[in-house]
Design an enzyme around this catalytic site. Sequence first.
Site: not given
Length: 357
Positions: A221, A245
């Site tokens: 994050d 990804d």
Amino acid sequence: MTGAPRLGLMLGDGIGPEIVPVAVRVVDAALSAAGGSRPDWVLLPVGASAIPEHGSPLPSQTVEALEGMDGWLLGPHDNAAYPEPFASQLNPSGAIRKHFGLFANIRPARSFPGARAVVPGTDLVIVRENTEGFYADRNTFAGTGEFMPDPDTAIAMGIVTRSGVERIARVAFDLARTRSRRVTVVHKANVLRLTMGLFLDTCRRVAAEYPDVDVDDYHIDALAAHLVRRADHFDVIVAENMFGDILSDLTGELAGSLGIAPSINASRDKAMAQAAHGSAPDIAGRDVANPIAMILSASMLLRWLGERGDDAVPVDAAQRIDEAVARTVAAGVTTPDLGGTCGTEDFGTAVVDALAG
Ligand code: ATP
């Protein structure tokens, strides 16, 4: 690699049939310019169009044909749009990666001088582990790591193995030695203490074998925020499957557009060129898709083939492609996603012209 390389060619869905042929034209022109032979392209069925004739979006004859090849180009697929049962099955690229053990997904994000970018100067590479992690559809030998014990409960299993992390970490650190000698490990070890803890710990152990490479680590994050703020600060980022990804869509867009984000999926002896983006059904069939990601993915495949086979010709061809694409963009010839008006086909022609010039 001796003589003409034999390369598989799979168009895929959505914009695939538009961007893959452009990459083929560019590869042909670049190999000719480098004094080599054009590849022997072997067209293989994959995707929605394969279902009516072969009963599967990834026919067994396609997988068998790939067994005999060192490399191939795979267009994007739109597996969510397949009829059942295919929509619920492992998608074609996931199945190919799993079948051939293509554990390393290398996803560069590089902005072009003279083209718009959210963070100009972005030049980094996501090294994504491709065979385990939190993508539960590909981390088991049989069946899937995602299941529903009752209709109102769904469970997904993530897998991290020391050997799986060691091999992807070595790819990242080896790559860093050819670049700025910096590796960032992305994880979430403060919450996923065992899985991501093992990922981080294993990367740090591998880092100890590379004292000449600087290493740092970020929670996923926090890294997402830092990338938006200063993507140009990062160099090689190593990530588990799903984090890699997601981050690579972000970094592709930060560098200018998802349409310029290439990738290669490699094992020790096979490699697949595949754009980092999806099939973009929203723009398919309109000649507006950016073929750069597919072209640069093909270039990565040529470089991989040349370096592995100790053959200077494909490496030279790859260098010519990278420079021709950069020159074309610098001349203001771009597709709409980069702010231009050029069509997919015409962009390919401009790159082929730049290769000749
Ligand atoms: P997947 O899950 O298969 O990766 P996705 O749902 O992430 O697919 P994409 O197909 O990658 O989605 O498309 C995301 C957005 O990026 C769409 O708006 C699409 O039009 C755009 N896009 C993707 N590839 C290109 C490209 N080559 N040229 C221009 N725009 C693109």
